[in-house]
Design a protein around this motif. Structure first.
Motif, PDB file in Angstrom:
ATOM      1  N   ASP A 108      41.327  50.005  32.761  1.00 49.24           N
ATOM      2  CA  ASP A 108      42.578  49.246  32.756  1.00 49.24           C
ATOM      3  C   ASP A 108      42.482  47.961  33.585  1.00 49.24           C
ATOM      4  O   ASP A 108      43.465  47.253  33.769  1.00 49.24           O
ATOM      5  N   GLY A 109      41.288  47.659  34.114  1.00 48.74           N
ATOM      6  CA  GLY A 109      41.058  46.434  34.874  1.00 48.74           C
ATOM      7  C   GLY A 109      41.283  46.554  36.369  1.00 48.74           C
ATOM      8  O   GLY A 109      40.986  45.629  37.108  1.00 48.74           O
ATOM      9  N   LYS A 110      41.799  47.688  36.830  1.00 54.29           N
ATOM     10  CA  LYS A 110      42.017  47.858  38.260  1.00 54.29           C
ATOM     11  C   LYS A 110      40.678  48.033  38.969  1.00 54.29           C
ATOM     12  O   LYS A 110      39.744  48.605  38.432  1.00 54.29           O
ATOM     13  N   ILE A 111      40.629  47.528  40.194  1.00 57.34           N
ATOM     14  CA  ILE A 111      39.407  47.518  40.993  1.00 57.34           C
ATOM     15  C   ILE A 111      39.481  48.633  42.024  1.00 57.34           C
ATOM     16  O   ILE A 111      40.453  48.732  42.763  1.00 57.34           O
ATOM     17  N   VAL A 112      38.441  49.458  42.077  1.00 57.03           N
ATOM     18  CA  VAL A 112      38.348  50.519  43.070  1.00 57.03           C
ATOM     19  C   VAL A 112      37.185  50.184  43.991  1.00 57.03           C
ATOM     20  O   VAL A 112      36.096  49.860  43.521  1.00 57.03           O
ATOM     21  N   ILE A 113      37.442  50.227  45.304  1.00 57.58           N
ATOM     22  CA  ILE A 113      36.385  49.931  46.262  1.00 57.58           C
ATOM     23  C   ILE A 113      36.183  51.106  47.201  1.00 57.58           C
ATOM     24  O   ILE A 113      37.095  51.891  47.441  1.00 57.58           O
ATOM     25  N   GLY A 114      34.968  51.221  47.711  1.00 55.88           N
ATOM     26  CA  GLY A 114      34.649  52.211  48.731  1.00 55.88           C
ATOM     27  C   GLY A 114      33.912  51.508  49.840  1.00 55.88           C
ATOM     28  O   GLY A 114      33.201  50.532  49.596  1.00 55.88           O
ATOM     29  N   GLY A 115      34.119  51.993  51.068  1.00 56.92           N
ATOM     30  CA  GLY A 115      33.459  51.287  52.152  1.00 56.92           C
ATOM     31  C   GLY A 115      33.279  52.103  53.399  1.00 56.92           C
ATOM     32  O   GLY A 115      33.483  53.319  53.409  1.00 56.92           O
ATOM     33  N   ALA A 116      32.912  51.405  54.426  1.00 63.35           N
ATOM     34  CA  ALA A 116      32.593  52.015  55.710  1.00 63.35           C
ATOM     35  C   ALA A 116      33.847  52.580  56.369  1.00 63.35           C
ATOM     36  O   ALA A 116      34.957  52.167  56.090  1.00 63.35           O
ATOM     37  N   VAL A 117      33.610  53.504  57.281  1.00 57.33           N
ATOM     38  CA  VAL A 117      34.699  54.049  58.084  1.00 57.33           C
ATOM     39  C   VAL A 117      35.153  52.980  59.064  1.00 57.33           C
ATOM     40  O   VAL A 117      34.356  52.210  59.584  1.00 57.33           O
ATOM     41  N   THR A 118      36.437  52.924  59.305  1.00 63.31           N
ATOM     42  CA  THR A 118      36.994  51.961  60.249  1.00 63.31           C
ATOM     43  C   THR A 118      37.992  52.682  61.150  1.00 63.31           C
ATOM     44  O   THR A 118      38.125  53.882  61.084  1.00 63.31           O
TER      45      THR A 118
END
Length: 163
Positions: A108-118
């Motif tokens: 559907d065009g939505k962006i999913v990101i994953g990243g470092a713990v903060t």
């Protein structure tokens, strides 16, 4: 060291990682080669630190994530979007607070990101589950949305970046 690869619709290949001046060019950390392996010297976004994630949107724009804070002289904290020619898309600036390790574009065009713990409020937290893009206010992204006592974002599955 190359750590991520993405293929554009026209067959050109994006290589991201932590490297400097491949084949004597000015490209750093992100380059593009043809399907035949020829380096595209006109593609030179030159992130100032490692690229860990790449994704191609349906319109051909390139999402780049990593530990960089600059793309070709313009401040971009750990996530940026490039036009298909490698120029910076100046309309996209989510300003991630920590390293972006994964990017996926949903159907559907939505962006999913994953990243470092903060951290948030001195507590160790996972990344915010679903910040909005573009931001609805002038505050800096990522702003966590949470109903937990410690202020940490909680989600049981990845949630997309609202566009």
């Amino acid at each position: 060291q190359i750590s991520v690869v993405a293929v554009q619709a026209d067959g050109r290949i994006l290589l991201g990682g932590s490297f400097n001046n491949p084949a004597g060019t000015t490209g750093n950390n992100l380059v593009r080669i043809s399907a035949e392996g020829v380096l595209d010297t006109l593609f030179s976004p030159s992130p100032n630190a490692a690229v860990a994630a790449l994704a191609i949107q349906s319109d051909g724009k390139i999402l780049v994530g990593g530990s960089f804070t600059d793309i070709r002289g313009t401040s971009r904290n750990r996530i940026a979007r490039l036009n298909a020619d490698g120029s910076l898309d100046t309309t996209f600036d989510p300003n991630a607070g920590e390293r972006v390790n994964a990017i996926v574009v949903q159907s559907d065009g939505k962006i999913v990101i994953g990243g470092a713990v903060t951290t948030r409020r001195s507590k160790t937290c996972s990344w915010p589950p679903r910040p909005r893009w573009p931001p609805s206010s002038a505050r800096s992204w990522p702003a966590t949305r949470s109903n937990t006592r410690d202020g940490c974002a909680r989600c049981s599955r990845p949630r997309p970046l609202d566009r």
